[in-house]
Design a protein around this motif. Structure first.
Motif, PDB file in Angstrom:
ATOM      1  N   GLY A  18       0.801  -1.287  -0.177  1.00 58.91           N
ATOM      2  CA  GLY A  18       0.026  -0.181  -0.032  1.00 58.91           C
ATOM      3  C   GLY A  18       0.671   1.148   0.126  1.00 58.91           C
ATOM      4  N   GLY A  22       0.719   3.866  -2.863  1.00 52.27           N
ATOM      5  CA  GLY A  22       0.457   5.254  -2.263  1.00 52.27           C
ATOM      6  C   GLY A  22       1.585   6.178  -2.910  1.00 52.27           C
ATOM      7  N   ASN A  25       1.308   6.551  -6.895  1.00 48.45           N
ATOM      8  CA  ASN A  25       0.144   7.433  -7.181  1.00 48.45           C
ATOM      9  C   ASN A  25       0.233   8.839  -6.930  1.00 48.45           C
ATOM     10  OD1 ASN A  25      -0.975   4.928  -8.027  1.00 48.45           O
ATOM     11  ND2 ASN A  25      -2.193   4.509  -6.267  1.00 48.45           N
ATOM     12  N   THR A  26       0.882   9.310  -5.791  1.00 50.27           N
ATOM     13  CA  THR A  26       0.557  10.374  -5.287  1.00 50.27           C
ATOM     14  C   THR A  26       1.850  11.457  -5.557  1.00 50.27           C
ATOM     15  OG1 THR A  26       1.470  10.116  -3.232  1.00 50.27           O
ATOM     16  CG2 THR A  26      -0.863   9.889  -3.044  1.00 50.27           C
ATOM     17  N   GLU A 159      -5.535   0.066   2.761  1.00 48.73           N
ATOM     18  CA  GLU A 159      -4.072   0.511   2.079  1.00 48.73           C
ATOM     19  C   GLU A 159      -3.952   0.470   0.532  1.00 48.73           C
ATOM     20  OE1 GLU A 159      -1.807   1.651   4.009  1.00 48.73           O
ATOM     21  OE2 GLU A 159      -2.715   1.163   5.915  1.00 48.73           O
ATOM     22  N   ARG A 163      -6.744   3.060  -2.376  1.00 48.61           N
ATOM     23  CA  ARG A 163      -5.762   4.003  -3.352  1.00 48.61           C
ATOM     24  C   ARG A 163      -5.844   3.851  -4.831  1.00 48.61           C
ATOM     25  NH1 ARG A 163      -1.276   2.927   1.116  1.00 48.61           N
ATOM     26  NH2 ARG A 163      -1.140   5.073   2.154  1.00 48.61           N
ATOM     27  N   LEU A 166      -9.246   5.792  -5.944  1.00 45.51           N
ATOM     28  CA  LEU A 166      -8.858   7.152  -5.996  1.00 45.51           C
ATOM     29  C   LEU A 166      -8.025   7.287  -7.411  1.00 45.51           C
ATOM     30  CD1 LEU A 166      -7.615   8.127  -2.471  1.00 45.51           C
ATOM     31  CD2 LEU A 166      -9.948   8.717  -3.603  1.00 45.51           C
ATOM     32  N   TYR A 187     -14.468  10.498  -5.912  1.00 43.71           N
ATOM     33  CA  TYR A 187     -13.279  10.352  -4.834  1.00 43.71           C
ATOM     34  C   TYR A 187     -13.888  10.075  -3.545  1.00 43.71           C
ATOM     35  CZ  TYR A 187      -9.027  12.354  -2.953  1.00 43.71           C
ATOM     36  OH  TYR A 187      -7.827  12.360  -2.344  1.00 43.71           O
ATOM     37  N   ASN A 267       4.585  14.412  -0.301  1.00 45.89           N
ATOM     38  CA  ASN A 267       4.793  13.061  -0.793  1.00 45.89           C
ATOM     39  C   ASN A 267       6.269  12.577  -1.338  1.00 45.89           C
ATOM     40  OD1 ASN A 267       2.019  12.831  -0.351  1.00 45.89           O
ATOM     41  ND2 ASN A 267       1.363  13.449  -2.441  1.00 45.89           N
TER      42      ASN A 267
END
Length: 496
Positions: A18, A22, A25-26, A159, A163, A166, A187, A267
């Motif tokens: 996760g 994450g 992705n971010t 987790e 994600r 999103l 979202y 991030n």
């Protein structure tokens, strides 16, 4: 292998997967698909406001549920009506929070100094209420499942699945399958999906007991649970403020676009703390056991070793990220995000000090003087708010990062002094100083490497030089016996 051990192994794997999803992705995916203002709206306003609202509404009952469930366990098929008791007060609290959020809409919109930001936020503001409800229900059901020792599905849903949902919403928006309003709905819907799936899972394992009973009030007084929940609320809300206040203040004092850029900078710096989190998962239970046994000698040894390992890994990762920010931001293909470069460097500095300070916070939280942990957390949150309020108007994004850095350094100095003064434990010796000197030399050597005109080749050149000089320096100065043993083990396997 017992159920707790199996669940622990699964949760660890899920957590690492996760975190990796994450981070990608971010840092790399969402910035390509969304503008800075859109990221600032969703991750910089809606989610922080909803998270704070959810915590206030829940009134610490997620923590209280895990604390008191053992008294209810196995008292009848429905655990003496524990689950309705866990949900009841938070649902009443949510009604109050929802009303406050609805009435407070004009006040919140006035915080945003740019008219375009207020116009972007206004149509989506009430999503905060639904989002807060979903987050609250998800956290309460997660606490209930943890008490039942059924944690793997909840960890997967929160987790990994969340994600992925999103990102799926962002992809659908970027491909024009959704309008931006549809994206915000999706979202929020991702959090709703998680809450619903947890309820379905509870029903599948036969633990979704929704009928309230008077027996629940006779097992433990509600006043006692509310008291404990209030204490945990203060502790948890300070952590939430620490994680979100800088982004929210950047949005109100600068713009939503600046908040989106700052979120990406945050991030990027998050990669530094991943090995620290891995250590802390083990450290909490281990240090708690040392306190139970009164074994300060072993605790002191673990304190020194964990600090040395964090310093060793943290310096290498901080230099690797800091020296290659051009490469990282180049992967996003949106030059406007690169404005956050200086913020990343300041955030890396603060998080590196936080890691080097070791496990001082865990020692305080598990010690007989655990109430001081609340004092430190609230002081840290207050310091971050004040420093952001002063520094953001003067220095912009760098001011927010500087506020975070100064607050982290200050609180770690205070915690380290408290642990040393109270229990005679401190983790620093000559090895830490030698690691820092080696890191400085390796960083300079990598920084002097020329730009080869190709991002990937430059990354390999700087990364290779950093790794070579850093590893050689650490081995020659004998500052990390763990690294030496690891390299000998690898070399032995290669020879075989």
């Amino acid at each position: 292998m017992g159920i707790v051990q199996r669940q622990g192994i699964r949760n660890t794997l899920i957590s690492y997967v996760g975190l990796a999803i994450g981070f990608v992705n971010t840092t790399l995916v969402l910035p390509r698909l969304l503008s800075p203002a859109q990221i600032g709206l969703t991750a910089g306003v809606l989610v922080p406001l909803a998270t704070i609202g959810a915590q206030v509404a829940a009134f610490g009952f997620a923590s209280a549920g895990m604390r008191y469930f053992p008294f209810f366990r196995n008292q009848g098929r429905n655990h003496a009506g524990f689950f309705p008791l866990l949900l009841g007060p938070p649902l009443l609290g949510f009604m109050v929070v929802a009303l406050l959020l609805w009435v407070g809409k004009p006040l919140v919109l006035q915080w945003y100094v740019r008219g375009t930001d207020a116009a972007l936020l206004a149509p989506h503001y009430l999503m905060v209420i639904g989002l807060a409800g979903c987050i609250m229900l998800g956290s309460l059901q997660d606490a209930y499942l943890k008490s039942l020792f059924h944690t793997s599905f909840s960890s997967f849903a929160q987790e990994i699945l969340l994600r992925l949902l999103l990102v799926g919403a962002a992809v659908a928006y970027s491909q024009h399958y959704l309008s931006f309003r549809g994206f915000v709905l999706a979202y929020t819907g991702a959090y709703a999906v998680v809450a619903v799936l947890l309820a379905i899972y509870l029903a599948a394992i036969g633990e979704l007991h929704l009928r309230p009973t008077r027996a629940a009030l006779r097992v433990k007084p509600l006043r006692e649970m509310l008291g404990f929940g209030g204490f945990m609320l203060l502790s948890n809300i300070s952590g939430t403020v620490l994680l979100n206040v800088d982004t929210m203040l950047v949005g109100t004092k600068l713009s939503l676009a600046a908040a989106g850029i700052y979120i990406i900078a945050t991030n990027v710096s998050t990669a530094l703390i991943l090995p620290f989190r891995a250590l802390y998962k083990t450290a909490f239970s281990l240090i708690a056991e040392y306190w139970k046994e009164g074994d300060l000698a072993r605790m002191a040894d673990f304190y020194r070793r964990s600090t040395r390992i964090n310093t060793l890994l943290g310096c290498y990762l901080a230099l690797g990220i800091g020296l290659n920010l051009d490469f990282i931001y180049g992967l996003i293909h949106r030059p406007e995000y690169a404005v956050g470069t200086s913020a990343v460097l300041l955030l890396l500095a603060g998080r590196l000090v936080d890691g080097i300070a070791g496990v001082n916070g865990i020692i305080v939280a598990t010690s007989p003087r655990y109430r001081f942990d609340l004092l430190f957390n609230t002081s840290l949150a207050a310091a971050v708010v004040v420093l952001n309020w002063v520094l953001i108007p003067r220095f912009g994004l760098a001011g927010a990062a500087l506020a975070y850095c100064v607050a982290l350094v200050s609180i770690n100095v205070a915690r380290t002094w408290f642990v040393w003064r109270t229990y005679g434990l401190q983790p620093f010796d000559g090895r830490i100083a030698r690691i820092l000197l080696v890191a400085a030399g390796a960083g300079v050597a990598a920084w002097l490497m020329p730009n080869l005109g190709n991002a990937w080749l430059t990354l390999l050149l700087r990364g290779g030089m950093l790794t070579l000089v850093y590893t050689t320096g650490v081995l020659l100065t004998r500052t990390a016996p763990e690294l030496r043993a690891l390299l000998i083990s690898i070399w032995t396997r290669v020879l075989k």
